[in-house]
Design a protein around this motif. Structure first.
Motif: not given
Ligand SMILES: [Zn+2]
Length: 605
Positions: A29, A302, A201, A350, A241-243, A455, A318
């Motif tokens: 993370s 989101y 993420w 993802a 919480n995005v890549i 996720f 994202p």
């Protein structure tokens, strides 16, 4: 007669599935805080970043890697050489990189880097920064990277850059030093050749200082009111919480928004007499698409999604997409739906798209086809929404230039082989499950897959497992053949011998991939009988309609298969896969028809 009157399908326990799931139960993370100052005179920007990595892996990491995507936009970069030497160059790139004057190159140079407060050694290696850590980041420990860098935004070539062909000034995608993913497959330090991404993420807090008068949109939720961002030129976005994080900036953007349930949709485009009406119609379609996709796959997680004119076609990020905007309404809605659909597969599930590109583009194409039919209220006849993908896959398979879906996205021999595999065959992989496990089980499997693996970076085994759970069938063979090989499907009617009250039909598997078969028999009195022959290795059958008759399992080792039926009147025709659910590469031998009253024997040879 070899017809069983009752359905013998018994649900298998998952224990019979031979392959184990890949997901190891951990993932890295990361949280980024960035401060970005854009200089629109030089097309350069300066960045300061704090990136906090939590090493959730069981491994000690003695190196770390960052992507430096902009370095691809220089003569002799790997992207440049690849795009000039591949047999079928992408017309958007071609030789444009090698022809760039130096002031239009892209570059990104890290000036300083501290890890946990201490300077570390680092090496620029093309599109990757290699960081040699002073001491390993041990399992379960955190590391804080403090970095400053400068970058030049390339003249827009591929996806990102300054001044796209429609006059949008800044398409800022793949634009910052991004920590490479480390997962159970190890580090993913792919040089940027042109396609597909994999990321960690995390939460992004990005402040962009743009000249006053520019409108900025992108990933994340604007933290101040729009008027104060516009008047100050300081734009602070937060995305959780995005890549990845993408943005775009232009002084001529018209920005509108619309609600899609709980989600706020934002639209950015440049005013244009020719296309304004299409952009004005777009929000209603986008909201309807989001509702459809929420129902088909699972809830979009989101708070916002931005549809932004920019880039060089359509590219997903994202909470945002960049799309070219000078399009017909159907094309504008089509690209929006496709890129929005990626939110479920590229942003939330993802999957590593470099390794399993079909699980992103293919699954996205699959739901896009269904969503477009829904939006434009076109007939949902079985199989039809995916017809063009079946055609393009079959023609590629017959060309001899097909490469297996498992090929790394950057390493296909041709762009065409990549495109057909990732988009078309990937779409067929899901659509064709209708013939294997039935549409209801497939639809349930898709929902379950999203709910279970959101996720978590699932791979093909996780998808297969969800389809097995949903159907109670063993699908090792299906995924193995269709993903790992270029074997093709071709079934034929070999012969029909018709007596007074019964007929014996022989089928043959001519292709190298086995598939269960649907057989439709039409009689002179107008009756139609439907039969289904599952494969032994499925350990059961898809759920059949009331009027379908289950035949004995077909062992794939037997090239031919015969069954005898009672005939209420003379047979007119027998057809395999009449609904066109399978990617049978030669349909010419799927039908046997009696064209005269006296001819009661059919033989293919
Ligand atoms: Zn796509």
């Amino acid at each position: 007669m070899q017809i069983r009157s009752i359905l013998l399908t018994s649900l298998i326990a998952c224990a019979t599935v031979s392959a184990s799931a890949q997901y190891p139960g951990w993932q890295q993370s990361i949280d980024y805080t960035m401060d970005i100052t854009l200089d629109t005179a030089s097309h350069q920007y300066r960045g300061e970043m704090t990136a906090k990595l939590k090493n959730n892996s069981p491994d000690a990491l003695d190196r770390a890697f960052f992507h430096l995507f902009f370095n691809a936009f220089q003569p002799e970069s790997m992207m440049d050489v690849r795009s000039r030497t591949i047999a079928d160059p992408d017309s958007r790139v071609g030789s444009r990189i090698v022809e760039l004057p130096e002031e239009e190159w892209g570059w990104i140079r890290v000036e300083s880097l501290l890890v946990n407060g201490q300077p570390v050694e680092f090496v620029h290696d093309g599109t990757i920064l290699d960081v040699i850590l002073n001491s390993p980041i041990r399992a379960g420990k955190r590391a804080t990277f403090e970095m400053t860098w400068t970058a030049q935004v390339p003249r827009q070539i591929r996806r990102s850059g300054w001044m796209n062909k429609e006059g949008v000034e800044y398409s800022m995608t793949q634009w910052y030093p991004k920590v490479c993913e480390y997962d159970h497959d190890g580090w993913h330090t792919e040089p940027y050749i042109g396609r597909e991404y994999h990321g960690i993420w995390g939460d992004y807090d990005v402040t962009i200082h743009a000249p006053k008068g520019y409108e900025v949109g992108g990933t994340g939720v604007l933290q101040q009111d729009l008027a104060s961002a516009r008047s100050s030129g300081n734009w602070n976005f937060v995305a959780e919480n995005v890549i990845d994080f993408a943005w775009a900036a232009d002084p001529d953007y018209e920005h509108t928004s619309a609600a899609a349930g709980e989600v706020m949709l934002h639209f950015y485009h440049q005013a244009s007499e020719d296309y304004d009406a299409n952009w004005e119609a777009l929000p209603a379609y986008a909201a309807k698409a989001m509702a459809f996709l929420n129902e088909l796959v699972g809830p979009y997680p989101y708070p916002q999604y931005s549809i932004i004119q920019g880039g060089d076609g359509g590219m997903e990020y994202p909470m945002a997409t960049l799309i070219t905007g000078e399009r017909s309404l159907r094309s504008l809605v089509g690209v929006t739906v496709h890129e929005m659909s990626h939110s479920w597969f590229q942003a939330v599930l993802a999957t590593n798209e470099s390794l399993y590109e079909f699980m992103d583009e293919g699954m996205t194409s699959y739901v896009t086809s269904l969503c477009m039919r829904h939006l434009f209220e076109e007939a949902m006849t079985s199989g039809v929404p995916h017809r063009s993908s079946y055609s393009s896959y079959i023609s590629q398979a017959l060309s001899g230039n097909e490469e297996p879906l498992i090929t790394h996205a950057d390493h296909y021999q041709t762009n065409r082989a990549y495109g057909v595999a990732a988009y078309s065959k990937g779409e067929v992989l899901l659509a064709q499950l209708a013939a294997v496990i039935g549409p209801e089980a497939r639809d349930k499997g898709l929902k379950d897959y999203f709910a279970k693996w959101a996720f978590k970076h699932p791979g093909p085994l996780e998808l297969k497992q969800c389809m097995e759970f949903a159907s109670g069938l063993d699908l090792d063979w299906y995924f193995q053949y269709f993903i790992n090989t270029t074997h093709t499907i071709d079934y034929a009617i070999n012969s029909i011998y018709e007596g007074a009250e019964q007929a014996t039909i022989e089928m043959e598997r001519l292709g190298t991939m086995p598939m269960p078969q649907n057989i439709t028999v039409t009689f002179e009195n107008g009756d139609i009988q439907k039969f289904h022959a599952p494969l032994v290795m499925m350990r059961g059958s898809k759920a059949l309609d009331e009027d379908e008759i289950l035949l004995e399992d077909w062992p794939w080792t037997s090239p031919t298969y015969s069954f005898t039926i009672l005939t209420p009147s003379p047979i007119v025709s027998v057809e395999l896969d009449a609904d066109r659910q399978t990617a049978d590469v030669n349909r010419g031998n799927n039908t046997a028809a009696f064209d005269t009253q006296w001819q009661r024997v059919f033989q293919r040879h």
